[in-house]
Each structure stands twice: as structure tokens, then as C-alpha cells.
Design a protein around this motif. Structure first.
Motif, short mmCIF file in Angstrom:
data_model
loop_
_atom_site.label_atom_id
_atom_site.label_comp_id
_atom_site.label_asym_id
_atom_site.label_seq_id
_atom_site.Cartn_x
_atom_site.Cartn_y
_atom_site.Cartn_z
N MET A 4 0.89 -1.13 -0.04
CA MET A 4 -0.08 -0.05 -0.09
C MET A 4 0.86 1.35 -0.07
O MET A 4 1.73 1.40 0.95
N SER A 5 0.67 2.04 -0.90
CA SER A 5 1.54 3.32 -0.98
C SER A 5 0.58 4.40 -1.37
O SER A 5 -0.40 4.40 -2.00
N VAL A 6 0.90 5.52 -0.60
CA VAL A 6 0.18 6.68 -0.73
C VAL A 6 1.03 7.56 -1.63
O VAL A 6 2.11 7.91 -1.20
N ASN A 7 0.56 8.12 -2.70
CA ASN A 7 1.10 8.97 -3.61
C ASN A 7 0.84 10.34 -3.56
O ASN A 7 -0.48 10.59 -3.79
N VAL A 8 1.68 11.28 -3.48
CA VAL A 8 1.02 12.82 -3.39
C VAL A 8 1.75 13.54 -4.72
O VAL A 8 3.01 13.48 -4.91
N TYR A 9 0.83 14.03 -5.48
CA TYR A 9 1.14 14.99 -6.67
C TYR A 9 0.82 16.24 -6.54
O TYR A 9 -0.60 16.37 -6.08
N GLY A 10 1.44 17.26 -6.89
CA GLY A 10 1.08 18.70 -6.89
C GLY A 10 0.99 19.10 -5.54
O GLY A 10 1.60 18.51 -4.52
N SER A 11 0.44 20.20 -5.12
CA SER A 11 0.26 20.94 -3.73
C SER A 11 -0.69 21.79 -3.95
O SER A 11 -1.38 22.48 -4.87
N GLY A 12 -1.36 22.24 -2.68
CA GLY A 12 -2.15 23.29 -2.48
C GLY A 12 -3.65 22.75 -2.51
O GLY A 12 -3.62 21.51 -2.62
N ASP A 13 -4.49 23.70 -2.61
CA ASP A 13 -5.99 23.40 -2.78
C ASP A 13 -6.48 23.58 -4.11
O ASP A 13 -5.85 24.32 -4.93
N VAL B 117 -8.77 6.35 -4.68
CA VAL B 117 -8.35 5.19 -4.04
C VAL B 117 -8.84 4.20 -5.00
O VAL B 117 -10.04 3.99 -5.51
N ALA B 118 -8.17 2.97 -5.11
CA ALA B 118 -8.62 1.68 -5.86
C ALA B 118 -8.13 0.66 -5.28
O ALA B 118 -7.43 0.46 -4.18
N GLY B 119 -8.64 -0.66 -5.77
CA GLY B 119 -8.17 -1.74 -5.13
C GLY B 119 -8.61 -1.88 -3.84
O GLY B 119 -7.86 -2.41 -2.97
N LEU B 120 -9.77 -1.60 -3.39
CA LEU B 120 -10.03 -1.69 -2.16
C LEU B 120 -10.55 -3.13 -1.55
O LEU B 120 -10.59 -3.29 -0.40
N HIS B 121 -10.95 -3.90 -2.34
CA HIS B 121 -11.13 -5.28 -1.87
C HIS B 121 -10.94 -6.46 -3.03
O HIS B 121 -11.42 -6.00 -4.24
N GLY B 122 -10.74 -7.59 -2.54
CA GLY B 122 -10.62 -8.71 -3.39
C GLY B 122 -9.54 -8.67 -4.57
O GLY B 122 -8.58 -7.78 -4.24
N ASP B 123 -10.16 -8.61 -5.87
CA ASP B 123 -9.14 -8.66 -6.79
C ASP B 123 -9.59 -7.31 -7.76
O ASP B 123 -9.08 -7.26 -9.00
N GLU B 124 -10.19 -6.50 -7.20
CA GLU B 124 -10.73 -5.18 -7.89
C GLU B 124 -9.26 -4.49 -8.43
O GLU B 124 -9.64 -3.80 -9.34
N TRP B 125 -8.45 -4.79 -7.79
CA TRP B 125 -7.21 -3.91 -8.42
C TRP B 125 -6.73 -4.18 -9.59
O TRP B 125 -6.22 -3.42 -10.41
N LYS B 126 -7.11 -5.19 -10.27
CA LYS B 126 -6.84 -5.91 -11.53
C LYS B 126 -7.44 -5.04 -12.45
O LYS B 126 -6.78 -4.76 -13.90
N ASP B 127 -8.59 -4.33 -12.35
CA ASP B 127 -9.30 -3.62 -13.14
C ASP B 127 -9.39 -2.23 -12.90
O ASP B 127 -9.84 -1.18 -13.75
N THR B 128 -8.82 -1.69 -11.71
CA THR B 128 -8.95 -0.43 -11.21
C THR B 128 -7.63 0.40 -10.82
O THR B 128 -7.40 1.77 -11.23
N SER B 129 -6.36 -0.37 -10.42
CA SER B 129 -5.36 0.23 -10.00
C SER B 129 -4.50 0.90 -10.94
O SER B 129 -3.92 2.04 -10.70
N GLY C 216 -9.53 -0.71 5.39
CA GLY C 216 -9.39 0.37 4.79
C GLY C 216 -9.15 1.68 5.90
O GLY C 216 -9.23 2.77 5.43
N LYS C 217 -8.43 1.36 6.87
CA LYS C 217 -7.99 2.32 7.70
C LYS C 217 -6.81 3.17 7.17
O LYS C 217 -6.92 4.36 7.34
N ILE C 218 -6.06 2.81 6.17
CA ILE C 218 -5.25 3.67 5.28
C ILE C 218 -6.04 4.67 4.57
O ILE C 218 -5.43 5.94 4.53
N ILE C 219 -7.15 4.71 4.21
CA ILE C 219 -8.10 5.75 3.80
C ILE C 219 -8.25 6.76 4.59
O ILE C 219 -8.24 7.90 4.42
N ILE C 220 -8.77 6.43 5.79
CA ILE C 220 -9.17 7.21 7.02
C ILE C 220 -7.97 7.98 7.43
O ILE C 220 -8.29 9.21 7.70
N ASP C 221 -6.93 7.30 7.73
CA ASP C 221 -5.84 8.06 8.12
C ASP C 221 -5.38 9.08 7.09
O ASP C 221 -4.90 10.02 7.54
N THR C 222 -5.29 8.70 5.87
CA THR C 222 -5.27 9.72 4.84
C THR C 222 -6.05 11.02 4.66
O THR C 222 -5.72 12.02 4.42
#
Length: 193
Positions: A1-10, A16-28, A66-72
Motif C-alpha cells: 500500500m502506497s500513498v502517492n502525492v502529486y502537486g500541492s495546495g488546494d 483510491v482503488a483496489g479496495l477489496h478482493g481482486d478489484e485492483w486488476k481492473d482499477t489500480s 481500509g484504515k489507510i483511507i481514513i488516516d489519509t
């Protein structure tokens, strides 16, 4: 699990993608291929959980898998939040069922183009971590459907450049007026606005 940040400011946008099961194959890979937004910040988590399937409608999902989502969300306070999911073809009838709210507690998805569905995110995260003015979307992509994936990638690119909920609503009203009307109606009913 990696959190990637692009750009800055508001504005700050979290996809987010690949939330459960094998969804990552179609979304990530959609998130891996997004470019830095012209203005503001884009944060991506391309694979949240590639393990067992736990529904995001289950409140415990965001406390465990999905705790990483809440933390982010807590750390970056995004005003735009997008989840990319995938579905099997036979499940479209359940996801778009006009009685879905009564059956599952969440509004039905709206059909866009190329088997991509548009809806809201789970009530737990929407109500507890975002203001009523935030844009919180869920896109469902048909599994193993390249056209569906390509269209979802275009939608992600559009939302990535939105500065607010109103920007996306304006786009939706122009391109998909029926779906926009239904989405706004569902939002108001569901969130009591």
C-alpha cells in the motif's frame, strides 16, 4: 500500500482503488497512470487491500482493511474523494436496482457510458469524514472490460481537474443530465439536504 502525492495546495483530491478482493486488476492502473493536476493536490492509493473481500458498506472495513483511507483523509483533509470499484456483469442489476436504498441502505448507481456506474461512497466514511460540501464519488467499472476501464480513466481525469463539487455537478449536468438529476435527488434524500 502506497500513498502517492502529486502537486500541492488546494483543492486536495484523494482517489483510491483496489479496495477489496481482486478489484485492483481492473482499477489500480487507472490511478498509476493519472498525471499531476493543473491546480491543487492529487493523492492516490492505487491498492488499498488486495486480500479478502470485505464490503465498504460494512463500517468495520474502514477500521481495519481500509484504515489507510481514513488516516489519509484525516492527514490531508481532501474536499474531493473518489473510490474506483469493479463489478461482475451479473451484479449490475443489484447495483442499479431502483429499490437498492431499501434493500442495502444505499442509493442505486447510475449508468454512464461503457458499463461505468456512478454512485456515492459508503455512508460511514461520507458522514463521518467529509463535509456536506465535499464531492464523494464511487465509480464501478465492469470487470475485464477494456472500454469500461478506458472510460473510467477519462472520468478520473476529469474529476482530477475539478476544483469543487460544483465543478463536477456542472460537468455531469451538461454531459449526463438524467444521471445528474438522479444523483442530486439521491444525495439530498440520503444525506438530508
Amino acid at each position: 500500500m502506497s500513498v502517492n502525492v502529486y502537486g500541492s495546495g488546494d483543492p486536495v483530491r484523494l482517489f483510491v482503488a483496489g479496495l477489496h478482493g481482486d478489484e485492483w486488476k481492473d482499477t489500480s492502473d487507472i490511478l498509476y497512470n493519472l498525471k499531476t493536476p493543473i491546480h491543487g493536490t492529487l493523492i492516490t492509493i492505487p491498492v488499498v487491500n488486495s486480500g479478502e473481500y470485505v464490503s465498504t458498506l460494512d463500517e468495520s472495513y474502514y477500521k481495519n482493511k481500509g484504515k489507510i483511507i481514513i488516516d489519509t483523509v484525516i492527514k490531508y483533509q481532501p474536499s474531493i474523494y473518489v473510490e474506483l470499484h469493479s463489478y461482475s456483469g451479473e451484479n449490475i442489476v443489484y447495483l442499479t436496482d431502483k429499490n437498492r436504498l431499501k434493500k442495502t441502505g444505499v442509493p442505486a448507481y447510475s449508468k454512464l457510458d461503457n458499463n461505468v456506474l456512478l454512485g456515492s461512497v459508503a455512508p460511514y466514511i461520507r458522514r463521518n469524514y467529509f463535509s456536506k460540501k465535499a464531492l464523494c464519488l464511487s465509480f464501478e467499472i465492469k470487470k475485464s472490460d477494456e472500454k469500461s476501464k478506458q472510460f473510467a480513466a477519462k472520468m478520473a481525469d476529469i474529476v482530477k481537474e475539478c476544483n469543487s463539487r460544483d465543478d463536477f455537478i456542472l460537468f455531469l449536468k451538461q454531459k449526463y443530465p438524467e444521471q445528474a438529476e438522479k444523483a442530486i435527488e439521491n444525495y439530498k434524500k440520503f444525506y438530508g439536504l
